[in-house]
Design an enzyme around this catalytic site. Structure first.
Site: not given
Ligand code: UDP
Length: 324
Positions: A148, A39, A13
């Site tokens: 998140y 990524g 990433g």
């Protein structure tokens, strides 16, 4: 004596790949791990020729096995932009919960120190400004950012529990908005969005009236803060970010100037729960780590623009609209 060996999850990433570079430069052996959902191997392909670097294509939400010693584990695997965690909410929750549990378990077996990537999102839409580490936040658990924010909050709690209950050595960095080369052009974040739009000759999509603020940190400064935190003996969360705050409207105007585009800022609806202001209080990082950011926004933006400008055209044409 053998090199110290560090496992970096999320190695392919944006931040993970820059961390790989830094640890290689510091003389470590680096084990990169990534499942390549967000990524990209291009970010680390220059490392594959090095004997100090190895790579596992693995999902850290599943049991992690790495042979040999490990001195440090940096848990950076996670989707990290609103557009990503709206697309893959369950993986986002899993990597912040099951993923960190696996890392912490591995750390106990290897007697390794763990540093986790937390975020200013733990403060939600903050009622305290600038944000200090003591502020507990204003997060909507069932809003679009909840997957998140709560994963990162759980990750902090889990890491602290391993520290207090098992005596594991742990570090927690709260990362504020960071930018630089290797950001994904289509990740929906404001900087790649604006630069990509300018390069494609599109108008720049400012959400809301652009009065919301952010404070942007250049990636090398962030990596330096993380490196210093890892080697410190401080187990509580530390904000790492650049306190230079700017409105999104002003930021858009800076990008227009930088890129020389003839396009203009146009207003699009403000996403739900979009934090109105964000700026780190970095007193702790200054005092404990003797760290502060060095790269000005003008310098950092110039380097980042060069990077995006030199991407192949097909990359540039990959576009992302967050809510359509
Ligand atoms: N933003 C914007 N236009 C875009 C993308 C983002 O105006 O095309 C705004 C967004 O609403 C937010 C700020 O820029 O207020 C930063 O957004 P980003 O997704 O980069 O990060 P975060 O909201 O997580 O800080």
């Amino acid at each position: 004596m053998a090199n110290r060996r560090v496992l970096i999850t999320g190695a392919a990433g944006f931040l993970g790949s820059h961390l790989c570079d830094r640890f290689i430069a510091e003389g470590y052996d680096v084990v990169g791990m990534d499942n390549l959902i967000t990524g990209d191997l291009k970010n680390i392909e220059h490392l594959f020729k090095l004997k100090e670097f190895e790579f596992y294509n693995h999902d850290v939400s599943k049991f992690i096995h790495v042979p040999g010693k490990i001195d440090y584990i940096l848990h950076f695997a996670s989707p990290a932009s609103p557009i990503d965690y709206l697309k893959i909410p369950i993986q986002t929750l899993k990597v912040g919960s099951l993923g960190i549990h696996n890392c912490l378990g591995l750390a106990r077996v290897k007697n390794a120190r763990v540093l986790i990537a937390s975020t200013s999102e733990v403060y939600g839409d903050p009622m305290v400004h600038p944000q200090t580490e003591e502020y507990w936040g204003n997060v909507n658990p069932v809003g679009p950012r909840g997957v998140y924010d709560e994963a990162k909050r759980f990750q902090e709690a889990m890491t602290m529990a391993y520290h207090t209950f098992h005596g594991l050595e742990t570090r927690i960095v709260r990362i504020f908005n960071t930018y630089g080369p290797r950001m994904r052009l289509n990740d929906g974040r404001v900087l790649p969005a604006f630069i990509g739009q300018a390069l494609r000759g599109e108008d720049l999509t400012m959400f809301g009236d652009g009065s919301q603020t952010r404070s942007f940190c250049y990636v090398s400064d962030l990596v330096d803060g993380i490196y210093k935190l890892l080697l410190s003996d401080y187990a509580y969360p530390v904000n790492i970010g650049n306190p230079n705050e700017i409105t999104i409207r002003e930021f858009g105007e800076e990008i227009i100037k930088l890129t020389g585009t003839n396009q203009k800022l146009i207003s699009k609806p403000l996403p739900k729960d979009d934090p109105k202001q964000r700026k780190p209080d970095i007193t702790k990082a200054k005092e404990i780590l003797n760290w502060e950011p060095k790269v000005s926004r003008a310098e950092g933006l110039k380097i980042t623009y060069e990077y995006f400008k030199n991407l192949p055209t097909e990359e540039l044409m990959k576009t992302a609209h967050r809510f359509d």
